[in-house]
Design an enzyme around this catalytic site. Structure first.
Site, short mmCIF file in Angstrom:
data_model
loop_
_atom_site.label_atom_id
_atom_site.label_comp_id
_atom_site.label_asym_id
_atom_site.label_seq_id
_atom_site.Cartn_x
_atom_site.Cartn_y
_atom_site.Cartn_z
N GLY A 82 0.82 -1.22 0.00
CA GLY A 82 0.00 0.00 0.00
C GLY A 82 0.85 1.26 0.00
N ARG A 146 1.29 -5.73 -5.03
CA ARG A 146 1.31 -6.63 -3.88
C ARG A 146 1.76 -8.04 -4.24
NH1 ARG A 146 -0.52 -4.49 0.74
NH2 ARG A 146 -2.05 -2.80 0.68
N ASP A 177 4.88 -7.71 5.44
CA ASP A 177 4.86 -8.81 4.47
C ASP A 177 5.94 -8.63 3.40
OD1 ASP A 177 2.71 -10.20 5.59
OD2 ASP A 177 1.24 -8.98 4.53
N LYS A 203 7.97 0.70 5.69
CA LYS A 203 6.85 1.52 5.21
C LYS A 203 5.54 0.94 5.68
CE LYS A 203 4.35 -0.03 2.61
NZ LYS A 203 3.48 -0.80 1.72
N THR A 204 4.61 1.70 6.06
CA THR A 204 3.18 1.39 6.15
C THR A 204 2.50 2.47 6.99
OG1 THR A 204 1.40 -0.09 6.79
CG2 THR A 204 3.38 -0.30 8.10
N ASP A 206 -0.05 2.00 8.48
CA ASP A 206 -0.70 1.32 9.60
C ASP A 206 0.08 1.46 10.91
OD1 ASP A 206 -2.34 0.56 7.58
OD2 ASP A 206 -2.11 -1.59 7.84
#
Ligand code: FBP
Length: 559
Positions: A82, A146, A177, A203-204, A206
């Protein structure tokens, strides 16, 4: 030249601050190594799966000395998963370090995510390209995807592509992941003596790729500030019209960090935290009752409006849902190749699924609205994750709260008016122009990734620490990827994965919510953070998240 807004033009000229010793320049730092490491758990299994990269020491860069290699190098970079604000700056930092070290070095960008390296789709990144993406949001410089990198065939193809381009190192910019895949690739490259190193960057949006060594994943700062701005605007609207309950779902596939941070920045009436729901073993009905009771209490004092924040991953934390989703994951993995199931109508699929679940799970599944059933049965992502961004938990809760309030009305426990608005904030924040923090942090992560390559390391995640201090005090180094791993069940099998960081219920960040939420439920203590500021006083432009400040400093600066 593309057309640009005045702000876009100004942001291109922003000079990101480099972390600590990295500001000395790529040719003027030296590597220091700490003690050997292990994995968070399942040490024996992880060691067996990654014999060549397991247990490496933590790396740190110190000032002066010239012990990094000066050989010419070509590097390939991949954006994975993402989008998160700052990805372009990771690439810009990597590019600047690489060109400073040797003008002949080349940076290749693989297109469309990890599949780019397998299919040989790439561009050479030039000054002109990099300069037009500095400090911008998005991943559009080379695109993202992805695709899971894990098979021998993929690795073999990637090696052919890298050899054709004389690539010495690959940088994978991704979440847990993607960095798990980076570790698999690093292991394979080392085992086969390819001489190609693999470095990851955290990175994320979230915020769940963090631990003792990684303080924050990039993008979390900008995304949460963007959501907080929008929530603040909605709070103003609610407080002006006084007629709607706004149910706002916020991205964050597993952990509730985004929701918690947004709540601390805006102080809404209700904030659900998935990890708390799980710890208290709250059922869906209990969650609905909790919300309905606050709605009723506010109605009793004439407030038929309010704001409720819901983490995207909530559904997977509700114990009965979690068990059912785990069964669905295993069932769907079996059924994906079953053509007789695939040919069924939607209603027949629901019945077929229910007939394979145990009676309690089947009852729960059949009790859900068809829309939610369909969303729960959607394809998992390539890493086996339920696509929670597509499950309309906010609408499910609204419907269930409405039913509960009708019941309460009949019993004489509610006398109000419930008018709702549902929102989902996710994609709105993932490509925002990076805040100053993310611009600086990402640039440093990319620059540092090249320092790790020059130091001859592989299987490491680029790490910048001490991030609540000014950039000149940030500490640059690397963390072995295997150090963050454990085994988890995916697609019905135990797999090595980087452990996600969930909200710590005994930590200072959750306490800041817990200690205030009763007050925030009834008294309207809304904060209106406004838009991210890029220019102006440092107290307005350079602050990072409340989460990071509370975790690192245990206190807030300028809040
Ligand atoms: P990453 O873990 O790859 O950073 O992505 C996280 C995320 O933004 C989640 O918050 C969200 O559930 C998911 O991506 C949405 O995925 P997609 O972009 O495939 O719709």
């Amino acid at each position: 030249m593309r057309e640009m807004s005045p702000l876009q033009k100004e942001r291109l000229n922003y000079k990101p601050k480099l972390a600590g010793v990295l500001a000395n320049g790529i040719n003027n730092i030296k590597l220091t190594l700490g003690d050997k490491t292990s994995s968070v758990s399942n040490q024996e299994e992880i060691k067996e799966l990654f014999p060549n990269v397991f247990g490496q020491p933590i790396a740190k860069f110190a000032a002066a000395g010239e012990n990094l290699s000066t050989e010419q190098k070509n590097v390939g970079v991949i954006l994975s998963g993402g989008q998160a604000p700052g990805g372009h700056n990771v690439i810009a930092g990597l590019f600047d370090a690489l060109k400073t070290q040797n003008k002949e070095n080349k940076l290749y960008g693989f297109l469309g995510g990890p599949s780019g390296i397998v299919d040989g789709k790439y561009i050479e990144l030039t000054d002109e390209i990099i300069d037009s993406y500095r400090n911008t949001g998005g991943f559009d410089i080379i695109g993202s995807g992805r695709t899971k990198l894990e098979t021998q065939d993929q690795f073999q193809k990637a090696l052919v592509v890298c050899n054709n381009l004389n690539i010495n190192a690959i940088v994978i910019i991704g979440g847990d992941d993607s960095n798990t895949n980076a570790c698999l690739l690093a292991e394979w490259m080392k085992k086969n003596n390819t001489g190609i190193s693999v470095i990851g960057c955290p990175k994320t949006i979230d915020g769940d790729l963090k631990n003792d060594q990684i303080e924050i994943s990039f993008g979390f700062d900008t995304a949460t500030k963007t959501y907080a701005e929008l929530i603040g605007n909605i709070q103003r609207d609610a407080n002006s019209a006084k007629k709607y309950w706004h149910f706002i779902k916020l991205m964050g596939r597993s952990a509730s960090h985004v929701c918690l941070e947004a709540a601390l920045q805006t102080q809404p009436n209700i904030t659900l935290i998935g990890e708390e729901v799980e710890q208290k073993q709250q059922s869906l009905d209990q969650i609905v009752s909790y919300i309905a009771n606050i709605v009723a209490k506010r109605a009793a004092i004439g407030k038929n409006f309010g704001i409720a924040l819901i983490p995207e991953g909530l559904i997977e934390f509700i114990p009965e849902m979690k068990v059912m989703i785990a069964s669905l994951n295993d069932l769907l993995a079996q059924l994906e190749k079953d053509s007789s199931y695939q040919n069924l109508s939607q209603q027949e699929k629901y019945n077929a699924i229910a007939s394979k679940l145990d009676s309690i799970q089947a009852k729960l599944f059949q009790s859900l609205p068809n829309q939610i059933k369909a969303q729960l049965l959607m394809d998992r992502d390539p890493h086996g994750n339920v696509q929670v961004s597509k499950i309309e938990t906010e609408k499910l809760l609204i419907e269930m709260v409405r039913v509960k309030l009708e019941q309460m009305k009949k019993e004489g426990n509610y006398d109000g008016k419930f008018s709702d608005q549902a929102h989902f904030f996710g994609y709105e924040g993932r490509c925002a122009a990076p805040s100053n923090f993310d611009s600086d942090y990402c640039y440093s992560l990319g620059y540092n990734a090249f320092a790790l390559i020059q130091a001859g390391l592989t299987g490491y995640l680029s790490s910048i620490k001490n991030t609540t201090k000014p950039a000149s005090e940030w500490v640059a180094g690397g963390v072995p990827l295997t150090m963050m791993m454990n085994l988890e069940r995916r697609h019905g099998q135990m797999k090595p994965v980087i452990k996600k960081a969930l909200v710590e219920l005994n930590g200072p960040v959750f306490s800041a919510l817990e200690n205030n939420r009763e007050k925030w439920a009834m008294n309207d203590c809304y904060i209106f953070p406004g838009a991210i500021q890029y220019f102006g006083p440092s107290s307005v432009c350079d602050n990072t998240t409340i989460t990071l400040q509370l975790e690192q400093e245990k206190t807030l600066v300028n809040v």
